[in-house]
Scaffold this motif. Structure first.
Motif, PDB file in Angstrom:
ATOM      1  N   VAL A 107       0.843  -1.190   0.000  1.00 48.24           N
ATOM      2  CA  VAL A 107       0.000   0.000   0.000  1.00 48.24           C
ATOM      3  C   VAL A 107       0.884   1.248   0.000  1.00 48.24           C
ATOM      4  CG1 VAL A 107      -0.161  -0.014   2.521  1.00 48.24           C
ATOM      5  CG2 VAL A 107      -1.943   1.128   1.202  1.00 48.24           C
ATOM      6  N   SER A 108       0.374   2.330  -0.554  1.00 49.59           N
ATOM      7  CA  SER A 108       1.132   3.580  -0.560  1.00 49.59           C
ATOM      8  C   SER A 108       1.099   4.213   0.835  1.00 49.59           C
ATOM      9  CB  SER A 108       0.543   4.549  -1.591  1.00 49.59           C
ATOM     10  OG  SER A 108      -0.771   4.921  -1.218  1.00 49.59           O
ATOM     11  N   GLU A 109       2.028   5.136   1.057  1.00 46.76           N
ATOM     12  CA  GLU A 109       2.124   5.808   2.353  1.00 46.76           C
ATOM     13  C   GLU A 109       0.832   6.567   2.679  1.00 46.76           C
ATOM     14  OE1 GLU A 109       3.872   6.659   5.835  1.00 46.76           O
ATOM     15  OE2 GLU A 109       5.121   5.779   4.256  1.00 46.76           O
ATOM     16  N   ASP A 110       0.175   7.111   1.660  1.00 47.96           N
ATOM     17  CA  ASP A 110      -1.037   7.904   1.881  1.00 47.96           C
ATOM     18  C   ASP A 110      -2.183   7.077   2.459  1.00 47.96           C
ATOM     19  OD1 ASP A 110       0.365   9.994   0.821  1.00 47.96           O
ATOM     20  OD2 ASP A 110      -0.495   9.821  -1.195  1.00 47.96           O
ATOM     21  N   HIS A 111      -2.247   5.807   2.100  1.00 45.76           N
ATOM     22  CA  HIS A 111      -3.366   4.966   2.528  1.00 45.76           C
ATOM     23  C   HIS A 111      -2.975   3.969   3.616  1.00 45.76           C
ATOM     24  CE1 HIS A 111      -4.564   6.099  -1.704  1.00 45.76           C
ATOM     25  NE2 HIS A 111      -5.631   6.474  -1.011  1.00 45.76           N
ATOM     26  N   LEU A 112      -1.751   4.085   4.138  1.00 48.96           N
ATOM     27  CA  LEU A 112      -1.273   3.125   5.130  1.00 48.96           C
ATOM     28  C   LEU A 112      -2.125   3.140   6.397  1.00 48.96           C
ATOM     29  CD1 LEU A 112       0.846   1.074   6.099  1.00 48.96           C
ATOM     30  CD2 LEU A 112       2.253   3.001   6.860  1.00 48.96           C
ATOM     31  N   SER A 113      -2.418   4.317   6.913  1.00 48.82           N
ATOM     32  CA  SER A 113      -3.154   4.404   8.176  1.00 48.82           C
ATOM     33  C   SER A 113      -4.554   3.807   8.046  1.00 48.82           C
ATOM     34  CB  SER A 113      -3.241   5.866   8.634  1.00 48.82           C
ATOM     35  OG  SER A 113      -3.871   6.667   7.642  1.00 48.82           O
ATOM     36  N   ALA A 114      -5.218   4.020   6.908  1.00 42.85           N
ATOM     37  CA  ALA A 114      -6.552   3.457   6.706  1.00 42.85           C
ATOM     38  C   ALA A 114      -6.504   1.937   6.674  1.00 42.85           C
ATOM     39  CB  ALA A 114      -7.153   3.997   5.410  1.00 42.85           C
ATOM     40  N   ALA A 115      -5.487   1.380   6.035  1.00 43.97           N
ATOM     41  CA  ALA A 115      -5.350  -0.085   5.965  1.00 43.97           C
ATOM     42  C   ALA A 115      -5.065  -0.674   7.346  1.00 43.97           C
ATOM     43  CB  ALA A 115      -4.239  -0.454   4.988  1.00 43.97           C
ATOM     44  N   LEU A 116      -4.227   0.012   8.137  1.00 46.60           N
ATOM     45  CA  LEU A 116      -3.902  -0.480   9.478  1.00 46.60           C
ATOM     46  C   LEU A 116      -5.128  -0.408  10.399  1.00 46.60           C
ATOM     47  CD1 LEU A 116      -0.371   1.123  10.041  1.00 46.60           C
ATOM     48  CD2 LEU A 116      -0.908  -1.246   9.440  1.00 46.60           C
ATOM     49  N   ALA A 117      -5.891   0.652  10.294  1.00 48.31           N
ATOM     50  CA  ALA A 117      -7.091   0.787  11.123  1.00 48.31           C
ATOM     51  C   ALA A 117      -8.102  -0.315  10.806  1.00 48.31           C
ATOM     52  CB  ALA A 117      -7.717   2.167  10.906  1.00 48.31           C
ATOM     53  N   ASP A 118      -8.231  -0.653   9.531  1.00 50.78           N
ATOM     54  CA  ASP A 118      -9.159  -1.712   9.143  1.00 50.78           C
ATOM     55  C   ASP A 118      -8.688  -3.067   9.661  1.00 50.78           C
ATOM     56  OD1 ASP A 118     -11.468  -2.655   7.371  1.00 50.78           O
ATOM     57  OD2 ASP A 118      -9.785  -3.788   6.544  1.00 50.78           O
ATOM     58  N   LEU A 119      -7.383  -3.305   9.631  1.00 49.17           N
ATOM     59  CA  LEU A 119      -6.846  -4.573  10.137  1.00 49.17           C
ATOM     60  C   LEU A 119      -7.123  -4.733  11.625  1.00 49.17           C
ATOM     61  CD1 LEU A 119      -3.370  -5.185   8.441  1.00 49.17           C
ATOM     62  CD2 LEU A 119      -5.478  -6.474   8.156  1.00 49.17           C
ATOM     63  N   ALA A 120      -7.026  -3.643  12.361  1.00 43.09           N
ATOM     64  CA  ALA A 120      -7.267  -3.699  13.807  1.00 43.09           C
ATOM     65  C   ALA A 120      -8.693  -4.162  14.108  1.00 43.09           C
ATOM     66  CB  ALA A 120      -7.011  -2.329  14.428  1.00 43.09           C
ATOM     67  N   GLN A 121      -9.642  -3.812  13.242  1.00 42.38           N
ATOM     68  CA  GLN A 121     -11.021  -4.233  13.441  1.00 42.38           C
ATOM     69  C   GLN A 121     -11.257  -5.687  13.050  1.00 42.38           C
ATOM     70  OE1 GLN A 121     -13.420  -1.491  11.212  1.00 42.38           O
ATOM     71  NE2 GLN A 121     -12.801   0.293  12.405  1.00 42.38           N
ATOM     72  N   ARG A 122     -10.293  -6.285  12.386  1.00 42.39           N
ATOM     73  CA  ARG A 122     -10.423  -7.666  11.912  1.00 42.39           C
ATOM     74  C   ARG A 122      -9.619  -8.648  12.758  1.00 42.39           C
ATOM     75  NH1 ARG A 122     -12.527  -7.817   6.620  1.00 42.39           N
ATOM     76  NH2 ARG A 122     -12.803  -5.736   5.741  1.00 42.39           N
ATOM     77  N   ARG A 123      -9.314  -8.276  13.981  1.00 42.80           N
ATOM     78  CA  ARG A 123      -8.514  -9.126  14.892  1.00 42.80           C
ATOM     79  C   ARG A 123      -7.135  -9.422  14.300  1.00 42.80           C
ATOM     80  NH1 ARG A 123     -10.738 -14.334  16.138  1.00 42.80           N
ATOM     81  NH2 ARG A 123     -12.080 -14.324  14.301  1.00 42.80           N
ATOM     82  N   GLY A 124      -6.628  -8.487  13.483  1.00 45.27           N
ATOM     83  CA  GLY A 124      -5.332  -8.686  12.858  1.00 45.27           C
ATOM     84  C   GLY A 124      -4.191  -8.320  13.783  1.00 45.27           C
ATOM     85  N   SER A 125      -3.097  -9.051  13.642  1.00 47.22           N
ATOM     86  CA  SER A 125      -1.891  -8.787  14.429  1.00 47.22           C
ATOM     87  C   SER A 125      -0.790  -8.318  13.486  1.00 47.22           C
ATOM     88  CB  SER A 125      -1.452 -10.064  15.160  1.00 47.22           C
ATOM     89  OG  SER A 125      -0.196  -9.898  15.770  1.00 47.22           O
ATOM     90  N   ILE A 126      -0.420  -7.045  13.583  1.00 46.99           N
ATOM     91  CA  ILE A 126       0.619  -6.479  12.716  1.00 46.99           C
ATOM     92  C   ILE A 126       1.976  -6.995  13.187  1.00 46.99           C
ATOM     93  CG2 ILE A 126       1.586  -4.385  11.721  1.00 46.99           C
ATOM     94  CD1 ILE A 126      -1.379  -4.734  11.167  1.00 46.99           C
ATOM     95  N   GLN A 127       2.726  -7.588  12.281  1.00 44.47           N
ATOM     96  CA  GLN A 127       4.019  -8.155  12.660  1.00 44.47           C
ATOM     97  C   GLN A 127       5.189  -7.269  12.241  1.00 44.47           C
ATOM     98  OE1 GLN A 127       3.604 -12.016  10.907  1.00 44.47           O
ATOM     99  NE2 GLN A 127       2.351 -12.781  12.572  1.00 44.47           N
ATOM    100  N   GLU A 128       5.075  -6.661  11.065  1.00 46.43           N
ATOM    101  CA  GLU A 128       6.104  -5.701  10.662  1.00 46.43           C
ATOM    102  C   GLU A 128       5.594  -4.890   9.479  1.00 46.43           C
ATOM    103  OE1 GLU A 128       9.705  -7.093   8.788  1.00 46.43           O
ATOM    104  OE2 GLU A 128       8.834  -9.086   8.491  1.00 46.43           O
ATOM    105  N   ILE A 129       6.212  -3.735   9.282  1.00 48.21           N
ATOM    106  CA  ILE A 129       5.908  -2.886   8.140  1.00 48.21           C
ATOM    107  C   ILE A 129       7.213  -2.624   7.415  1.00 48.21           C
ATOM    108  CG2 ILE A 129       4.985  -0.678   7.365  1.00 48.21           C
ATOM    109  CD1 ILE A 129       3.275  -0.580   9.867  1.00 48.21           C
ATOM    110  N   GLN A 130       7.305  -3.098   6.184  1.00 43.18           N
ATOM    111  CA  GLN A 130       8.529  -2.989   5.408  1.00 43.18           C
ATOM    112  C   GLN A 130       8.393  -1.895   4.361  1.00 43.18           C
ATOM    113  OE1 GLN A 130       8.718  -6.877   3.640  1.00 43.18           O
ATOM    114  NE2 GLN A 130       9.160  -7.929   5.573  1.00 43.18           N
TER     115      GLN A 130
END
Length: 772
Positions: free
Chosen positions: A689-712
């Motif tokens: 994902v581009s930097e502009d849409h990163l925060s929106a993608a991360l917020a959506d993952l948090a609502q899906r019981r997602g566990s962020i492991q790393e951001i490359q």
């Protein structure tokens, strides 16, 4: 065609990296086709299915045979989508070499918390020996992105290439049939550092040793040719008309006067290459240190090429080439490298062939259904020969079949041939029982003789019987499905036609599972993903003319137990004049370990082993296994349990069926008493994902019981690596497209099964019972 002139290779890569485009160019330059096809236009040779042409992706592997400079190349173009991994795996069983295609803008793409290298070496250590014999890396220009062919969000796996790499690096569990050589081909990106980035990612993620055999001249839109580092020749493609088909190119020696900077770069690259090869090959090291220690320029191209071939086939390094498939540049040198560095069939050593001597030994690795000819079975011959109108014996099915015709495959077109010699791949007509992974021999007597020779050798080497079997039979490990849904015909009159269609599709696709719900009688379709089931549904409609109805997609959960439990059960039943009496006592315990065990581990108490008749052991184990197929809570398979048979009392007239029924009932009671825990599939997710849409993608993952492991970081984009439950990913493609204005892509791959917490398990039970 002599065996030493045959090359059996596959084209493998991540989805949208350019596999089919590369294959199309190979066929064009070899003279097999007269016009170039395009994936977007849906007119390529190897993507001949309607579904492939509509979606612009490869769904099933396609085999083509063509000649290149007195060499016969049997090529298989494989899918890149994770739903069709079995297609890749079963083709690897019969290949001697492979071309791995990279998109230089992305380099090596991997999925999940484990990097590609960790995953590769985990699998490699599992089987102990490396599978990879030789690798050529071709770096293709990422022209697809330049032309606007950027892949859309889908269930594709960016780890697909790494999955392929694992398969090529690791030998099979059941046989010696392994890929022995690989060529890596990198697609150069629009960024000027794309080629360098891809090579570095190979070092870091695959932990491989790349040998740079070519350097690009220009990048992306300015890419016009390459330099052969081995011969120091410059190859420039020059279009002679508006039609730039890549057939016309100029090859000449690179001189310092032409381009001093490029000349020095090539000189340094050649010296580095010589040093790398000398470190890995003793024979070449003696030559370099003895005769050319002061001036590496004196090392001849022929000596260097021979050393590179030895290093490649010895699993020590991987050759790297570059080009642009879409721009028609670099494919001819790639074909030369395939013949020069990848192995011939007679350069492989198969231990099981010594048991067959010169008798026929072949592997059936793929099945297709033709409306006119019936089932067409792809076979690779390892010894002996095949001829039409001959009888063959299938070891796996223990049956004799008659083969009527032999066909040479050219994607969906076939040419009849009079015989098939060792090292070749062809289609057979008339084999009604043979399926993927079956071993074909000339007769039952031949199989018995081979088993006898293997048995004698096993006794000398103190090898177990199972090891002898693995030398004779080559199988394919089929992953468990993660999605399922009901499928129904338009009327009961069409039920038999649907059953026949599903039977044919199952034989073609071993990863497709079909079962009947014992409670409702409905047909359940189990697949590897949404796209997999969608394709099956579409094929039933188009190929078999049946308008079926699919129920909602559901998740394939698992069940396990929470604690140990011991239960006794008594069966006392009189049937006719016979009394059937059984008393069984079983103990179940949860099994701990890193790897999931899908089948119960069965043990017997010492008091039982001494008095238990051997004929009853099968009935006991059958009862235990049947109980674990459907768990007591939601009817999903039970995994990760140990079972101990503490005692068993059987009346003399009791049938084995009654023994099995008593043990099964006792097992169900024990599972309920131990407490059931639901396990859900956990997926490795990778979002680009581009930097502009990163925060929106991360917020959506948090609502899906997602566990962020790393951001490359990957060029100008960010790559989010996370673990997310599959149940939360339904319809994610549409959501992500909406959040990122269609710019983001994601990939998904099954990681493991994890326990649901009590709240989620309670909610799932209520949904299954229709209370919510």
């Amino acid at each position: 065609m002599r065996v030493c002139r045959i090359r059996n290779i596959g084209i493998m890569a991540h989805i949208d990296a350019g596999k089919t485009t590369t294959t199309e160019r190979m066929l064009y330059y070899s003279g097999y086709i007269r016009t170039l096809g395009d994936v977007d236009d849906g007119d390529t040779v190897t993507d001949f299915m309607v579904q492939e042409r509509e979606r612009g992706i490869t769904i099933q592997s396609a085999a083509v045979t063509f000649d290149w400079k007195d060499y016969r190349i049997n090529l298989i173009d494989t899918p890149g989508h994770v739903d069709f991994t079995v297609e890749v795996e079963r083709c690897l069983r019969v290949l001697d070499g492979a071309v791995a295609v990279f998109d230089a803008s992305a380099g090596v793409e991997s999925t999940g918390s484990e990097g590609g290298s960790t995953k590769c070496f985990r699998v490699t250590s599992k089987w102990k020996d490396p599978l990879l014999g030789g690798v050529l890396i071709w770096s293709v220009s990422a022209s697809e992105e330049i032309q606007g062919h950027k892949p859309t969000a889908s269930w594709a796996s960016t780890g697909q290439y790494v999955t392929c790499w694992q398969q090529m690096l690791t030998p099979l569990k059941d046989s010696d049939l392994t890929v022995y050589g690989i060529t890596l081909f990198i697609n150069i990106t629009e960024n000027c550092d794309g080629f360098t980035y891809a090579v570095e990612s190979i070092k870091q993620k695959l932990k491989a040793k790349p040998l740079l055999l070519q350097l690009p001249i220009g990048e992306a839109k300015t890419f016009r040719g390459l330099v052969d580092v081995v011969t120091k020749e410059k190859i420039i493609w020059k279009p002679t008309s508006d039609l730039d088909d890549g057939k016309n190119f100029e090859r000449k020696l690179l001189l310092e006067a032409d381009d001093p900077n490029l000349f020095q770069e090539v000189q340094d690259a050649r010296n580095t290459l010589i040093e790398q090869v000398a470190d890995l090959d003793d024979e070449f090291a003696e030559l370099v240190l003895g005769e050319h220690s002061e001036n590496f320029d004196l090392t001849s191209a022929e000596k260097l090429q021979s050393a590179i071939r030895r290093v490649t086939l010895a699993h020590k390094a991987v050759p790297v080439l570059c080009g642009s498939a879409l721009k028609n540049k670099g494919v001819q040198p790639l074909l030369d490298a395939i013949t020069m560095y990848l192995p011939a069939p007679n350069e492989r050593s198969y231990e099981f062939l010594q048991w067959y001597k010169d008798d026929l030994c072949a592997l059936a690795f793929k099945v297709l259904h033709d409306k006119c000819r019936g089932p067409l079975v792809f076979v690779r011959v390892y010894s002996g020969s095949l001829k039409p109108q001959s009888a063959v014996y299938n070891i796996n099915k223990s049956c004799t079949e008659r083969m009527s015709r032999l066909l040479l495959p050219f994607a969906d077109q076939h040419i009849e041939i009079p015989s098939l010699m060792p090292g070749n791949i062809a289609l057979t007509v008339g084999l009604k029982q043979s399926a993927t992974g079956d071993t074909i021999v000339s007769s039952k007597a031949s199989a018995v003789a081979a088993a006898r020779r293997a048995g004698r050798d096993a006794g000398e080497k103190k090898r177990s019987t199972s090891d002898v079997d693995s030398l004779l039979l080559a199988g394919v490990e089929i992953p468990d499905p993660v999605f399922f849904c009901t499928i129904e015909p338009p009327s009961m009159a069409k039920q038999q036609d649907l059953d026949n269609a599903l039977s044919c599709l199952q034989r073609e696709d071993p990863s497709l599972k079909v079962k009947i719900d014992p409670d409702t009688g409905q047909t359940i379709l189990c697949g590897m993903g949404e796209l997999h089931i969608e394709i099956i549904h579409d094929r039933i409609k188009r190929e078999y003319g049946i308008e079926t109805y699919l129920g909602p997609l559901q998740i394939a959960y698992r069940e396990t137990i929470l604690s140990a439990a011991q239960v006794t059960d008594i069966l006392d039943k009189t049937v006719g004049d016979k009394r059937h009496f059984v008393t069984a006592e079983l103990e179940v315990r949860p099994r701990s370990g890193d790897r999931a065990v899908t089948k119960p581990i069965i043990d017997y108490a010492e008091s039982v082993i001494g008095v238990l008749p051997k004929e009853l052991q099968g009935a006991i184990e059958n009862g235990i296994m049947n109980s674990c197929i459907q768990g007591p809570l939601l009817g999903f398979p039970v995994q990760d349990i140990d079972v101990t048979v503490q005692s068993l009392t059987v009346h003399p007239d009791t049938s084995q069926t009654m023994v099995s029924a008593c043990v099964s009932r006792c097992m169900q009671k024990a599972l309920k008493k131990a407490g059931i825990q639901i396990l859900e599939p956990l997926m490795n997710l990778e979002i680009t994902v581009s930097e502009d849409h990163l925060s929106a993608a991360l917020a959506d993952l948090a609502q899906r019981r997602g566990s962020i492991q790393e951001i490359q970081s990957r060029q100008d984009n960010r790559v989010v690596v996370a673990a997310v439950p599959l149940a939360e990913m339904m319809g994610y493609s549409t959501v992500l497209r909406s959040l990122t204005s269609g710019s983001a892509t994601f990939t998904l791959e099954l990681a493991s099964y994890q326990a649901l917490n009590s709240q989620e398990q309670s909610a799932l039970l209520q949904r299954r019972m229709g209370l919510v």
